[in-house]
Design a protein around this motif. Structure first.
Motif, PDB file in Angstrom:
ATOM      1  N   THR A  59      16.211  26.166 -28.344  1.00  0.00           N
ATOM      2  CA  THR A  59      16.050  27.460 -29.000  1.00  0.00           C
ATOM      3  C   THR A  59      14.589  27.867 -28.919  1.00  0.00           C
ATOM      4  O   THR A  59      13.711  27.115 -29.339  1.00  0.00           O
ATOM      5  CB  THR A  59      16.483  27.385 -30.476  1.00  0.00           C
ATOM      6  N   LEU A  60      14.320  29.051 -28.366  1.00  0.00           N
ATOM      7  CA  LEU A  60      12.941  29.476 -28.109  1.00  0.00           C
ATOM      8  C   LEU A  60      12.488  30.530 -29.120  1.00  0.00           C
ATOM      9  O   LEU A  60      13.150  31.549 -29.307  1.00  0.00           O
ATOM     10  CB  LEU A  60      12.827  30.047 -26.687  1.00  0.00           C
ATOM     11  N   GLU A  61      11.336  30.261 -29.774  1.00  0.00           N
ATOM     12  CA  GLU A  61      10.758  31.228 -30.713  1.00  0.00           C
ATOM     13  C   GLU A  61       9.620  32.024 -30.087  1.00  0.00           C
ATOM     14  O   GLU A  61       9.503  33.229 -30.304  1.00  0.00           O
ATOM     15  CB  GLU A  61      10.257  30.515 -31.971  1.00  0.00           C
ATOM     16  N   TYR A 114      10.934  20.079 -33.101  1.00  0.00           N
ATOM     17  CA  TYR A 114      10.365  21.416 -32.890  1.00  0.00           C
ATOM     18  C   TYR A 114       8.968  21.225 -32.329  1.00  0.00           C
ATOM     19  O   TYR A 114       8.165  20.454 -32.865  1.00  0.00           O
ATOM     20  CB  TYR A 114      10.308  22.184 -34.202  1.00  0.00           C
ATOM     21  N   PHE A 115       8.663  21.925 -31.219  1.00  0.00           N
ATOM     22  CA  PHE A 115       7.402  21.744 -30.518  1.00  0.00           C
ATOM     23  C   PHE A 115       6.534  23.001 -30.605  1.00  0.00           C
ATOM     24  O   PHE A 115       7.014  24.110 -30.379  1.00  0.00           O
ATOM     25  CB  PHE A 115       7.643  21.443 -29.031  1.00  0.00           C
ATOM     26  N   GLU A 116       5.260  22.822 -30.951  1.00  0.00           N
ATOM     27  CA  GLU A 116       4.246  23.860 -30.814  1.00  0.00           C
ATOM     28  C   GLU A 116       3.266  23.354 -29.760  1.00  0.00           C
ATOM     29  O   GLU A 116       2.369  22.566 -30.044  1.00  0.00           O
ATOM     30  CB  GLU A 116       3.547  24.120 -32.148  1.00  0.00           C
ATOM     31  N   VAL A 117       3.471  23.794 -28.525  1.00  0.00           N
ATOM     32  CA  VAL A 117       2.766  23.213 -27.378  1.00  0.00           C
ATOM     33  C   VAL A 117       1.375  23.838 -27.209  1.00  0.00           C
ATOM     34  O   VAL A 117       1.239  25.064 -27.184  1.00  0.00           O
ATOM     35  CB  VAL A 117       3.595  23.398 -26.093  1.00  0.00           C
ATOM     36  N   ALA A 118       0.383  22.979 -27.096  1.00  0.00           N
ATOM     37  CA  ALA A 118      -0.980  23.440 -26.821  1.00  0.00           C
ATOM     38  C   ALA A 118      -1.033  24.042 -25.418  1.00  0.00           C
ATOM     39  O   ALA A 118      -0.523  23.461 -24.461  1.00  0.00           O
ATOM     40  CB  ALA A 118      -1.965  22.278 -26.939  1.00  0.00           C
ATOM     41  N   HIS A 119      -1.635  25.214 -25.286  1.00  0.00           N
ATOM     42  CA  HIS A 119      -1.654  25.938 -24.016  1.00  0.00           C
ATOM     43  C   HIS A 119      -2.551  25.232 -22.992  1.00  0.00           C
ATOM     44  O   HIS A 119      -3.670  24.851 -23.289  1.00  0.00           O
ATOM     45  CB  HIS A 119      -2.152  27.363 -24.231  1.00  0.00           C
ATOM     46  N   VAL A 178      12.974  20.292 -20.256  1.00  0.00           N
ATOM     47  CA  VAL A 178      12.486  21.572 -20.767  1.00  0.00           C
ATOM     48  C   VAL A 178      11.008  21.658 -20.387  1.00  0.00           C
ATOM     49  O   VAL A 178      10.202  20.847 -20.814  1.00  0.00           O
ATOM     50  CB  VAL A 178      12.654  21.672 -22.293  1.00  0.00           C
ATOM     51  N   LYS A 179      10.671  22.665 -19.577  1.00  0.00           N
ATOM     52  CA  LYS A 179       9.320  22.772 -19.017  1.00  0.00           C
ATOM     53  C   LYS A 179       8.619  24.020 -19.550  1.00  0.00           C
ATOM     54  O   LYS A 179       9.158  25.122 -19.489  1.00  0.00           O
ATOM     55  CB  LYS A 179       9.405  22.842 -17.489  1.00  0.00           C
ATOM     56  N   VAL A 180       7.393  23.825 -20.094  1.00  0.00           N
ATOM     57  CA  VAL A 180       6.639  24.947 -20.665  1.00  0.00           C
ATOM     58  C   VAL A 180       5.155  24.789 -20.363  1.00  0.00           C
ATOM     59  O   VAL A 180       4.692  23.733 -19.942  1.00  0.00           O
ATOM     60  CB  VAL A 180       6.820  25.016 -22.201  1.00  0.00           C
ATOM     61  N   LEU A 181       4.406  25.887 -20.603  1.00  0.00           N
ATOM     62  CA  LEU A 181       2.940  25.838 -20.519  1.00  0.00           C
ATOM     63  C   LEU A 181       2.328  25.883 -21.913  1.00  0.00           C
ATOM     64  O   LEU A 181       1.355  25.210 -22.201  1.00  0.00           O
ATOM     65  CB  LEU A 181       2.420  26.996 -19.662  1.00  0.00           C
ATOM     66  N   GLY A 182       2.854  26.687 -22.795  1.00  0.00           N
ATOM     67  CA  GLY A 182       2.376  26.789 -24.160  1.00  0.00           C
ATOM     68  C   GLY A 182       3.316  27.673 -24.935  1.00  0.00           C
ATOM     69  O   GLY A 182       3.404  28.864 -24.663  1.00  0.00           O
ATOM     70  N   THR A 183       4.028  27.124 -25.905  1.00  0.00           N
ATOM     71  CA  THR A 183       5.079  27.888 -26.561  1.00  0.00           C
ATOM     72  C   THR A 183       5.588  27.126 -27.775  1.00  0.00           C
ATOM     73  O   THR A 183       5.183  26.000 -28.036  1.00  0.00           O
ATOM     74  CB  THR A 183       6.230  28.156 -25.575  1.00  0.00           C
ATOM     75  N   SER A 184       6.521  27.750 -28.536  1.00  0.00           N
ATOM     76  CA  SER A 184       7.136  27.123 -29.705  1.00  0.00           C
ATOM     77  C   SER A 184       8.654  27.149 -29.542  1.00  0.00           C
ATOM     78  O   SER A 184       9.226  28.222 -29.349  1.00  0.00           O
ATOM     79  CB  SER A 184       6.740  27.872 -30.986  1.00  0.00           C
ATOM     80  N   PHE A 185       9.290  25.984 -29.628  1.00  0.00           N
ATOM     81  CA  PHE A 185      10.726  25.907 -29.389  1.00  0.00           C
ATOM     82  C   PHE A 185      11.307  24.669 -30.049  1.00  0.00           C
ATOM     83  O   PHE A 185      10.579  23.741 -30.425  1.00  0.00           O
ATOM     84  CB  PHE A 185      11.018  25.876 -27.889  1.00  0.00           C
ATOM     85  N   ASP A 186      12.626  24.666 -30.188  1.00  0.00           N
ATOM     86  CA  ASP A 186      13.359  23.558 -30.791  1.00  0.00           C
ATOM     87  C   ASP A 186      14.297  22.961 -29.754  1.00  0.00           C
ATOM     88  O   ASP A 186      14.960  23.695 -29.021  1.00  0.00           O
ATOM     89  CB  ASP A 186      14.165  24.064 -31.998  1.00  0.00           C
ATOM     90  N   VAL A 187      14.336  21.635 -29.695  1.00  0.00           N
ATOM     91  CA  VAL A 187      15.280  20.936 -28.814  1.00  0.00           C
ATOM     92  C   VAL A 187      16.119  19.999 -29.672  1.00  0.00           C
ATOM     93  O   VAL A 187      15.578  19.185 -30.422  1.00  0.00           O
ATOM     94  CB  VAL A 187      14.562  20.125 -27.721  1.00  0.00           C
ATOM     95  N   SER A 188      17.451  20.135 -29.572  1.00  0.00           N
ATOM     96  CA  SER A 188      18.372  19.258 -30.284  1.00  0.00           C
ATOM     97  C   SER A 188      19.211  18.514 -29.262  1.00  0.00           C
ATOM     98  O   SER A 188      19.966  19.133 -28.500  1.00  0.00           O
ATOM     99  CB  SER A 188      19.275  20.078 -31.220  1.00  0.00           C
ATOM    100  N   ALA A 189      19.066  17.188 -29.222  1.00  0.00           N
ATOM    101  CA  ALA A 189      19.752  16.382 -28.202  1.00  0.00           C
ATOM    102  C   ALA A 189      20.245  15.080 -28.819  1.00  0.00           C
ATOM    103  O   ALA A 189      19.840  13.988 -28.426  1.00  0.00           O
ATOM    104  CB  ALA A 189      18.813  16.104 -27.027  1.00  0.00           C
TER     105      ALA A 189
END
Length: 267
Positions: free
Chosen positions: A147-149, A106-111, A126-137
């Motif tokens: 899964t995006l929160e 689970y990632f809480e990405v710094a903006h 999975v590409k983001v700028l700043g967000t909270s999401f889960d990756v299961s691989a």
């Protein structure tokens, strides 16, 4: 037993994080690895040295039966589930902040609007700028679930080049060779493991026991195949003793469990 979480640095040095109580310094990259209370933090060192770009990445391995947390140098927080490997640089020096994942996190990405954050798995980016999401691989499942929160992310399939954007409350499942599918979901069903709980809704017993196997580092065998399709809904705490969890499941169904060493047999 207690899970042995290990850190292998880009230099090749290896540490057991469950016993590491000191700060490990990487003067080449001008960062320090501070391990305390189940969290590994990568921090800028106070000294004003000239940091150099490293060759290779650091790797943290969380075996079945364990969990761990990492705070990367940019402030991004990563919560690692059982059976997970994360590869990450000591510092992000380029235009993209990139890490590699096998397992679940689970990632809480710094903006940072100037440098997107990318999680690479064997099947997707999975590409983001700043967000909270889960990756299961997990490799044995052959699927990548995202899964995006909070925020917005973009998923790119590596075999087809297909790209899909997500908004909060959505989940994308990527199956190798079959493309991506998007769903509306209750995100807590896929992120509750961070707090030591397994929340499930209409989950097949086979999938439920797969999660249990990772939590407690055991093997599962089904005495009858039809038992795999029994469906459960509930909220289970991760107890110290696996028997407590199994007793709760037995009370709500005709399923019975026996334990032989490190095997759970489902009757």
């Amino acid at each position: 037993g207690k899970a042995t979480v290990t850190l292998e640095m880009a230099s090749g040095l290896k540490y057991r994080l469950d016993t590491l109580s000191s700060v490990v310094r990487n003067n080449r990259a001008n960062v320090a690895f501070d391990n305390n209370g189940g969290i590994l933090k990568v921090k800028e060192q106070d000294s004003a040295g000239n940091s150099l770009q490293e060759t290779g990445c650091n790797t943290i391995n969380v075996p079945y039966g364990g969990t761990y947390s990492v705070e990367l140098c940019d402030g991004t927080k990563v919560y690692l589930n059982s059976g997970t490997k994360l590869e990450f640089p000591s510092r992000f020096d380029g235009d993209v902040r990139s890490v590699s994942l096998k397992g679940e996190a689970y990632f809480e990405v710094a903006h940072d609007t100037t440098r997107p954050f990318v999680v690479e798995t064997e099947q997707a980016k999975v590409k983001v700028l700043g967000t909270s999401f889960d990756v299961s691989a997990y490799e044995e499942e052959g699927k990548t679930w995202t899964t995006l929160e909070e925020g917005m992310v973009e998923i790119e399939s590596l075999d087809r080049g297909e790209k899909i954007r997500m908004v909060p409350g959505e989940q994308i499942c990527l199956i190798e060779g079959k493309g991506m599918e998007k769903y509306k979901v209750e995100t807590a069903l896929f992120t509750s493991w961070r707090s030591g709980r397994l929340v499930f809704k209409d989950m097949r017993l086979e999938d439920l026991m797969r999660n249990m196997a990772r939590w407690y580092d055991v093997k599962v065998e089904f005495y009858r195949e039809e038992a795999k399709d029994i469906v459960f809904t509930g909220d289970v705490k991760k107890y110290e003793d696996l028997n407590e969890v199994l007793e709760i499941i037995e009370l709500t169904s005709d399923v019975h469990f026996t334990i032989e060493e490190l095997r759970i047999i489902v009757h």
